[in-house]
Design an enzyme around this catalytic site. Structure first.
Site, PDB file in Angstrom:
ATOM      1  N   ARG B  16     -17.457  74.878   3.326  1.00 31.89           N
ATOM      2  CA  ARG B  16     -17.853  74.271   4.543  1.00 31.89           C
ATOM      3  C   ARG B  16     -16.891  73.819   5.480  1.00 31.89           C
ATOM      4  NH1 ARG B  16     -17.604  69.883   7.675  1.00 31.89           N
ATOM      5  NH2 ARG B  16     -17.455  68.529   6.150  1.00 31.89           N
ATOM      6  N   ASP B  17     -16.257  72.814   4.874  1.00 29.86           N
ATOM      7  CA  ASP B  17     -15.190  72.113   5.714  1.00 29.86           C
ATOM      8  C   ASP B  17     -13.969  73.273   6.118  1.00 29.86           C
ATOM      9  OD1 ASP B  17     -13.662  70.348   7.244  1.00 29.86           O
ATOM     10  OD2 ASP B  17     -13.254  68.783   5.806  1.00 29.86           O
ATOM     11  N   HIS B 208     -12.182  60.900   1.112  1.00 37.33           N
ATOM     12  CA  HIS B 208     -11.963  62.430   1.591  1.00 37.33           C
ATOM     13  C   HIS B 208     -10.739  62.536   2.490  1.00 37.33           C
ATOM     14  CE1 HIS B 208     -13.347  65.999   3.917  1.00 37.33           C
ATOM     15  NE2 HIS B 208     -12.522  65.819   4.803  1.00 37.33           N
ATOM     16  N   CYS B 241      -6.518  70.635  11.169  1.00 39.26           N
ATOM     17  CA  CYS B 241      -6.631  69.492  11.989  1.00 39.26           C
ATOM     18  C   CYS B 241      -6.474  69.797  13.462  1.00 39.26           C
ATOM     19  CB  CYS B 241      -5.629  68.308  11.644  1.00 39.26           C
ATOM     20  SG  CYS B 241      -5.770  66.916  12.560  1.00 39.26           S
ATOM     21  N   ASN B 250      -7.127  69.468   5.350  1.00 40.03           N
ATOM     22  CA  ASN B 250      -7.789  69.027   4.136  1.00 40.03           C
ATOM     23  C   ASN B 250      -6.734  68.877   2.937  1.00 40.03           C
ATOM     24  OD1 ASN B 250     -10.628  68.441   4.331  1.00 40.03           O
ATOM     25  ND2 ASN B 250     -10.518  70.425   5.138  1.00 40.03           N
TER      26      ASN B 250
END
Lengths: 319, 319
Positions: B16-17, B208, B241, B250
């Site tokens: 997902r991320d 997170h 980012c 991440n």
């Protein structure tokens, strides 16, 4: 965990440990300019160069010129790597503040890196100490693979401490425990540093970390919690790891300083000036450097609010 | 600092991320294969995809196909990002284990990222909760910019906690505190997590972290020391980012697991299988990933002793 103003001594190694593995030669003049710039950043020590054979490390073949060309700031100690008596003579002729000697805690790494046994290294360094000590120049010994050897694996703590002991008996000023290939992890660092501090409270201890497996900043915090207050670091994170192509090497000065200052430690290092100096590195070495803060900026280096957002801000009360 | 076997729950967000910001579309079949592989790695949760509009995030336009195509391991919870009631309906039709709702703790970031005020987001998410809660599907709320906003700077702890409070009142199962742009630092993390744990001991807390400024692993340790035991992370460190081109995003799963396991924590994650899965990523996204352990190997993945060293080993007694 809070810094509460505790002093952490920072030692910059980029012009030695960083440049030594670069394929493009950095001009002597630009090396001197960089050291001069670093001299204004607030470091406790700067490792300027290495008095190794120019054939062994051509990148640092200008050691005398650099060491004699820099403008020395009296509040900074200028240290150099010294591999043998010949190197010691060269270093002393340049009136260095400290000679940094090096050997490995593991036999395989010493044989690979220095092409002699640890006992042979030790005998050689003993001669260096004899040469340097009468001049009252400080002596530091960097012990490589203190947290693990890339060929042998674990290096027993007793082995590390017994080599420290032998140098302590010679009355050297300091010891650097080096995580040469980034094998250290926080609980191990805490154990090793605690054991060192308990047994050698009078030795100046430096911790030299690599970020090869991403743990350098965590290891630094573990080291501080165990009593360390002095770190080597490299501007831009320059200085790779020959055992892991593409992986990062030396812990990055600006990343470490940025974190420690946020936590309330007093590194004495001016982050603005340091980032200015770091921004020159890609131009000197002709590639990107692994520094994170150089890319992302400090945590409060803010980004502009987009216009479509600006117009809507204030449309509801701030919670 | 020692893990002493303490359980740390790991939640994988790469599909997902990680994938959401990739420019090259990852084939649906390969997404499904990767999730199936991750399902055997020992994660507590896998965030599979996002039920956002396919126009908004084309990289995840195959959300239903992926969610319905995977083989579900009963010991893993499958969560998905749900932005609104329409997304909730789609997610519920796929029988997800958890709906992960998202809004920002800071107004500017919510406006920039979600194009509405926080109050508007909150109202929308309230409707989502009403839709999901009767189905007994778990609900988690991810609160972005909980450790700082790239446009506003500091986000007051009271602001963060007051948003948590409003969701807690709705009886959601969990809250994720997100360091969306890597502004968190260890002493801050300790403070925020401690305050959260004190006030919301019954909420499932996920942390997170982003590694934008190199502090993710240090922040994870600070969070654990303050009582956190559940982390999002992304295989290979995938997921950039947008505010810092070139900077890492991440926190990398394998780097975090590698460190935590060395320290004696029990993540339940099989590092061999995880590294195998991570090694496929460059082939899926067509660029290198920022993982350190993928490049350098685990700390005890040893390197061969050179022949010229082998011949000389054993020539002196091991100290």
């Amino acid at each position: 965990m809070k810094g509460d103003g505790k002093k952490i001594h920072m030692q910059e190694v980029v012009t030695r440990d960083g440049f030594q593995s670069e394929s493009d030669f950095v001009d002597t003049g630009r090396k001197i300019e960089l050291v001069n710039q670093l001299s204004e950043c607030g470091y406790a020590k700067i490792e300027v160069t290495s008095f190794t054979s120019p054939r062994a490390i051509p990148a640092l073949r200008d050691a005398e010129e650099v060491m004699q060309g820099i403008i020395r700031n009296p509040s900074v100690e200028y240290t150099v790597l010294v591999p043998n008596v010949r190197g010691a003579e060269r270093a002393l002729s340049c009136d260095v503040d400290e000679a940094n000697l090096v050997m490995s805690a593991s036999e395989s790494h010493n044989l690979s890196n220095l092409r002699m046994t640890r006992e042979a290294s030790f005998s050689g360094l003993k001669e260096v100490v004899k040469e340097v000590q009468p001049t009252r120049t400080a002596i530091n010994v960097s012990l490589s693979t203190a947290f693990g050897c890339p060929m042998e694996g674990e290096v027993p703590l007793d082995t590390v401490l017994s080599w420290v002991e032998r140098f302590a008996e010679m009355d050297v000023r300091g010891i650097t425990l080096c995580d040469t290939t980034g094998m250290a992890y926080p609980t191990q660092v805490a154990k090793v540093i605690s054991a060192f501090k308990e047994r050698f409270s009078n030795l100046q201890l430096t911790v030299h970390l690599h970020n090869t497996r991403g743990m350098a900043l965590s290891n630094a915090l573990a080291a501080i919690q165990a009593g360390a207050d002095r770190f080597d670091s490299s501007l831009g994170g320059l200085g790779g790891c020959p055992y892991a192509p593409g992986a990062t090497g030396n812990v990055c000065t600006e990343d470490l300083v940025h974190m420690l200052e946020l936590m309330g430690y007093n590194t004495g290092v001016d982050l603005d000036k340091t980032l200015n100096a770091a921004s020159l590195l890609p131009g000197l070495v002709h590639h990107e450097v692994p520094s994170q803060v150089l890319k992302a900026g400090r945590r409060l280096d803010l980004h502009p609010t987009p216009d479509f957002v600006k117009g809507r801000l204030g449309s509801e009360p701030e919670r």
